[in-house]
Design a protein around this motif. Structure first.
Motif, PDB file in Angstrom:
ATOM      1  N   GLY A 432     -11.965  -1.225   2.035  1.00  0.00           N
ATOM      2  CA  GLY A 432     -11.530  -0.550   3.261  1.00  0.00           C
ATOM      3  C   GLY A 432     -10.308   0.336   3.103  1.00  0.00           C
ATOM      4  N   ALA A 433      -9.477   0.325   4.177  1.00  0.00           N
ATOM      5  CA  ALA A 433      -8.353   1.268   4.271  1.00  0.00           C
ATOM      6  C   ALA A 433      -7.272   1.035   3.219  1.00  0.00           C
ATOM      7  N   GLY A 434      -7.114  -0.216   2.774  1.00  0.00           N
ATOM      8  CA  GLY A 434      -6.048  -0.511   1.804  1.00  0.00           C
ATOM      9  C   GLY A 434      -4.672  -0.379   2.425  1.00  0.00           C
ATOM     10  N   PHE A 435      -3.627  -0.543   1.660  1.00  0.00           N
ATOM     11  CA  PHE A 435      -2.261  -0.392   2.190  1.00  0.00           C
ATOM     12  C   PHE A 435      -1.338   0.081   1.070  1.00  0.00           C
ATOM     13  N   ASP A 436      -0.146   0.476   1.507  1.00  0.00           N
ATOM     14  CA  ASP A 436       0.850   0.980   0.550  1.00  0.00           C
ATOM     15  C   ASP A 436       1.524  -0.220  -0.138  1.00  0.00           C
ATOM     16  N   MET A 437       1.404  -0.275  -1.461  1.00  0.00           N
ATOM     17  CA  MET A 437       1.931  -1.432  -2.205  1.00  0.00           C
ATOM     18  C   MET A 437       3.441  -1.630  -2.032  1.00  0.00           C
ATOM     19  N   PHE A 438       4.143  -0.543  -1.604  1.00  0.00           N
ATOM     20  CA  PHE A 438       5.583  -0.615  -1.387  1.00  0.00           C
ATOM     21  C   PHE A 438       5.933  -1.727  -0.388  1.00  0.00           C
ATOM     22  N   TYR A 439       4.989  -1.929   0.604  1.00  0.00           N
ATOM     23  CA  TYR A 439       5.254  -2.939   1.651  1.00  0.00           C
ATOM     24  C   TYR A 439       4.565  -4.271   1.373  1.00  0.00           C
ATOM     25  N   ALA A 440       4.009  -4.388   0.173  1.00  0.00           N
ATOM     26  CA  ALA A 440       3.178  -5.577  -0.123  1.00  0.00           C
ATOM     27  C   ALA A 440       3.892  -6.891   0.182  1.00  0.00           C
ATOM     28  N   SER A 441       5.218  -6.937  -0.100  1.00  0.00           N
ATOM     29  CA  SER A 441       5.934  -8.209   0.093  1.00  0.00           C
ATOM     30  C   SER A 441       6.134  -8.545   1.559  1.00  0.00           C
ATOM     31  N   LYS A 442       6.029  -7.544   2.444  1.00  0.00           N
ATOM     32  CA  LYS A 442       6.290  -7.784   3.878  1.00  0.00           C
ATOM     33  C   LYS A 442       5.071  -8.327   4.622  1.00  0.00           C
ATOM     34  N   LEU A 443       3.888  -8.130   4.003  1.00  0.00           N
ATOM     35  CA  LEU A 443       2.636  -8.468   4.699  1.00  0.00           C
ATOM     36  C   LEU A 443       2.574  -9.880   5.235  1.00  0.00           C
ATOM     37  N   PHE A 444       3.223 -10.811   4.456  1.00  0.00           N
ATOM     38  CA  PHE A 444       3.027 -12.218   4.780  1.00  0.00           C
ATOM     39  C   PHE A 444       4.042 -12.749   5.802  1.00  0.00           C
ATOM     40  N   ASN A 445       4.898 -11.857   6.298  1.00  0.00           N
ATOM     41  CA  ASN A 445       5.813 -12.265   7.376  1.00  0.00           C
ATOM     42  C   ASN A 445       5.132 -12.016   8.732  1.00  0.00           C
ATOM     43  N   ALA A 446       5.399 -12.942   9.667  1.00  0.00           N
ATOM     44  CA  ALA A 446       4.757 -12.830  10.979  1.00  0.00           C
ATOM     45  C   ALA A 446       5.145 -11.513  11.675  1.00  0.00           C
ATOM     46  N   PHE A 447       4.209 -10.953  12.387  1.00  0.00           N
ATOM     47  CA  PHE A 447       4.374  -9.729  13.203  1.00  0.00           C
ATOM     48  C   PHE A 447       4.564  -8.451  12.377  1.00  0.00           C
ATOM     49  N   ASN A 448       4.414  -8.534  11.061  1.00  0.00           N
ATOM     50  CA  ASN A 448       4.500  -7.318  10.241  1.00  0.00           C
ATOM     51  C   ASN A 448       3.111  -6.713  10.078  1.00  0.00           C
ATOM     52  N   ARG A 449       2.998  -5.516  10.562  1.00  0.00           N
ATOM     53  CA  ARG A 449       1.694  -4.842  10.484  1.00  0.00           C
ATOM     54  C   ARG A 449       1.901  -3.479   9.831  1.00  0.00           C
ATOM     55  N   LEU A 450       0.969  -3.107   8.945  1.00  0.00           N
ATOM     56  CA  LEU A 450       1.106  -1.820   8.251  1.00  0.00           C
ATOM     57  C   LEU A 450       0.210  -0.747   8.878  1.00  0.00           C
ATOM     58  N   HIS A 451      -0.622  -1.177   9.806  1.00  0.00           N
ATOM     59  CA  HIS A 451      -1.514  -0.211  10.464  1.00  0.00           C
ATOM     60  C   HIS A 451      -1.261  -0.247  11.969  1.00  0.00           C
ATOM     61  N   GLY A 452      -1.438   0.919  12.572  1.00  0.00           N
ATOM     62  CA  GLY A 452      -1.182   1.038  14.008  1.00  0.00           C
ATOM     63  C   GLY A 452      -2.250   0.326  14.826  1.00  0.00           C
ATOM     64  N   ASP A 453      -1.862  -0.054  16.013  1.00  0.00           N
ATOM     65  CA  ASP A 453      -2.783  -0.767  16.913  1.00  0.00           C
ATOM     66  C   ASP A 453      -3.977   0.091  17.322  1.00  0.00           C
ATOM     67  N   LYS A 454      -3.752   1.431  17.260  1.00  0.00           N
ATOM     68  CA  LYS A 454      -4.838   2.345  17.662  1.00  0.00           C
ATOM     69  C   LYS A 454      -5.972   2.277  16.654  1.00  0.00           C
ATOM     70  N   ASP A 455      -5.599   2.235  15.344  1.00  0.00           N
ATOM     71  CA  ASP A 455      -6.627   2.210  14.295  1.00  0.00           C
ATOM     72  C   ASP A 455      -7.262   0.835  14.169  1.00  0.00           C
ATOM     73  N   PHE A 456      -6.394  -0.163  14.052  1.00  0.00           N
ATOM     74  CA  PHE A 456      -6.893  -1.531  13.866  1.00  0.00           C
ATOM     75  C   PHE A 456      -6.076  -2.469  14.737  1.00  0.00           C
TER      76      PHE A 456
END
Ligand SMILES: Nc1ncnc2c1ncn2[C@@H]1O[C@H](COP(=O)(O)OP(=O)(O)OP(=O)(O)O)[C@@H](O)[C@H]1O
Ligand SMILES: [Mg+2]
Length: 494
Positions: A432-456
């Motif tokens: 799928g869309a994938g994500f920017d590896m720069f933020y990879a460490s933030k993914l597992f914290n609550a409420f951290n989202r890398l995609h906008g609510d409009k898209d996903f």
């Protein structure tokens, strides 16, 4: 010195004993050699003395013979008895002196032979002298007597006597030359031997001195090393004791902090659970009344009012979802972990089945019976897992949910689950869309989202939940991705 240092003390002691015994043997040997050469020297000196004594003895005999002769002559000329004194003395002495000579030369056969000759010759001579005296007493003529005793036969006898004595003396003088030479040689030898023995003793002394000095140095060095080691050991022991004490203090502090953290965590969990839980009831009230407003009072409000009511309802539903997600996250932390052996593939397949059911339901609800996103699932369980299947199921639901959600916009979504032998971990992969590896460490914290609510759509709680499940199993979780080319989430169970 260092090399000797490494020899153990017992071997060293043995070597020292051997060296000492050797030294004693050398000293004793040297002393014996010196004594021996002195003995030889004394011996040869004695021989020289002995020869001189023999010569002296010959001279004495001859002197006595001359005395006898002179006395005899005086009597023959004067007829006076007082001239006979030396004669009678000599008469008495000569046999004794001949005996002494015999004893002195008992080891020399040629001198013994000469002695026999001398005895005979002196006997004859004395007999002749005695005869002269007897004739004189009878009143013989002096001239006749002189002819008889002092010249002719008498002179011959005296010359014979002298020759024998000369032979004896020259034999002794010849011996004397050899013996003096022997004595000289022996004295030289004794000197050399003594010098050599002394030199050897000196060398030995120097060697022993050096050896003992080295030995002493080695002993001191050993004592120094032992002292250093003892000090080092004491220091190490003291440090070890200090480290042990520090460790104990640290452990006590860690225990205290852990206990504090556990209490705080429990309080926070209880707080967030009760907040989430207690929020549900007023929310349900808002939801119920806003629905009633929408349905029962539709005519009472204009279009703008209806829009507002719809927005209130959307917000309420969104909040409901958020509370659900938070409650689930909280439950994961509070739930008891019950580990067992289970088949990961089975759990994954059941999650996939549930997702497929959900997707069908959504399509039907949207009036799209054929289904808008034909996702391809590929599931391979890997080895037998050991963990809490209920919690793992929650984690897989979130990971599969994300994979499906974030690949929903590609033409042919594909989700893969399996085990990687190299990484020794399970993975969930999508295209799928994938994500920017720069933020990879933030993914597992609550409420951290890398995609906008409009898209996903989403609340940003899913991966935090997955991370908690994995952490409670003492496992690891990480992700890699390239924007636009899908993502892979990896996890282990510790
Ligand atoms: N498979 C994926 N592909 C691309 N991005 C992902 C994927 N999974 C997670 N992410 C990124 O990580 C963020 C956090 O994921 P998480 O599951 O916690 O939240 P969410 O899916 O947005 O919301 P929720 O799971 O709470 O409904 C996502 O918003 C997204 O930006
Ligand atoms: Mg999610």
């Amino acid at each position: 010195m260092k090399a000797i240092n490494n020899i153990d003390p017992e071997t060293n002691q043995k070597a020292l004993t051997v060296v000492l015994l050797l030294a004693v043997a050398i000293v004793v040997g040297n002393t014996w050699l010196a004594f021996r050469s002195i003995d030889v020297l004394v011996d040869s000196e004695n021989w020289v003395q002995h020869t001189l004594q023999v010569i002296n003895q010959v001279e004495r005999i001859m002197s006595s013979a001359k005395d006898a002769e002179t006395g005899n002559r005086g009597f023959l000329i004067t007829g006076e008895d007082r001239y006979l004194e030396p004669y009678t003395d000599a008469l008495r002495q000569i046999p004794a002196e001949l005996d002494v000579f015999g004893k002195l030369t008992s080891d020399n056969q040629s001198q013994q032979d000469r002695l026999v000759e001398l005895r005979a010759a002196s006997g004859q001579r004395l007999d002749l002298l005695a005869k002269g005296i007897a004739e004189k007493r009878k009143g013989a003529n002096v001239n006749e007597l002189q002819l008889l005793v002092l010249s002719g036969t008498g002179k011959e006898e005296m010359d014979h006597l002298r020759r024998i004595a000369d032979d004896m003396e020259s034999e002794e003088r010849r011996l004397l030359v050899t013996r003096v030479e022997d004595a000289r040689k022996n004295s030289q030898r004794a000197r050399w031997t003594t010098a050599l023995a002394s030199a050897l003793d000196l060398i030995l002394l120097v060697f022993m001195f050096r050896y003992l000095a080295e030995e002493r140095e080695m002993r001191l060095e050993r004592e120094r090393t032992a002292a250093q080691l003892a000090t080092a050991k004491m220091e190490t022991d003291a440090k070890a004791a200090e480290i042990h004490k520090l460790n104990e203090e640290l452990e006590a502090r860690v225990r205290l902090r852990t206990a504090e953290l556990e209490t705080t965590n429990r309080e926070l969990e209880a707080f967030s659970y009760s907040v989430s839980h207690d929020l549900r009831s007023p929310l349900r009230t808002i939801d119920g009344f806003s629905l009633a407003l929408e349905e029962d009072y539709a005519d009472a409000v204009d279009e703008v009012g209806k829009d507002y009511i719809r927005r209130v309802r959307t917000g309420v539903q969104r909040m409901g979802q958020l509370i659900d997600a938070l409650l689930q996250l909280s439950r994961i932390t509070r739930a008891e972990l019950v580990r067992e052996r289970f088949d990961m593939r089975e759990v994954a397949l059941s999650v996939v089945a549930e997702i497929k059911l959900g997707m069908q339901a959504t399509s039907v609800a949207n009036g799209n019976i054929a289904g808008a996103t034909p996702v391809t699932f590929e599931v391979d369980g890997g080895p037998e897992a050991f963990g809490d299947p209920k919690l793992i199921r929650v984690a897989l639901e979130n990971l599969f949910g994300n994979a499906v959600k974030f690949s929903s916009k590609v033409a042919a979504p594909a989700v893969q689950f399996g085990w990687d032998d190299d990484a020794e971990s399970w993975f969930v992969r999508d295209n799928g869309a994938g994500f920017d590896m720069f933020y990879a460490s933030k993914l597992f914290n609550a409420f951290n989202r890398l995609h906008g609510d409009k898209d996903f759509k989403g609340s940003g709680i899913g991966l935090a939940t997955v991370a908690r499940v994995v952490r409670r199993h003492h496992g690891k979780i990480w992700a890699d991705s390239t924007v636009g080319r899908g993502a892979t989430f990896w996890f282990t169970l510790g």
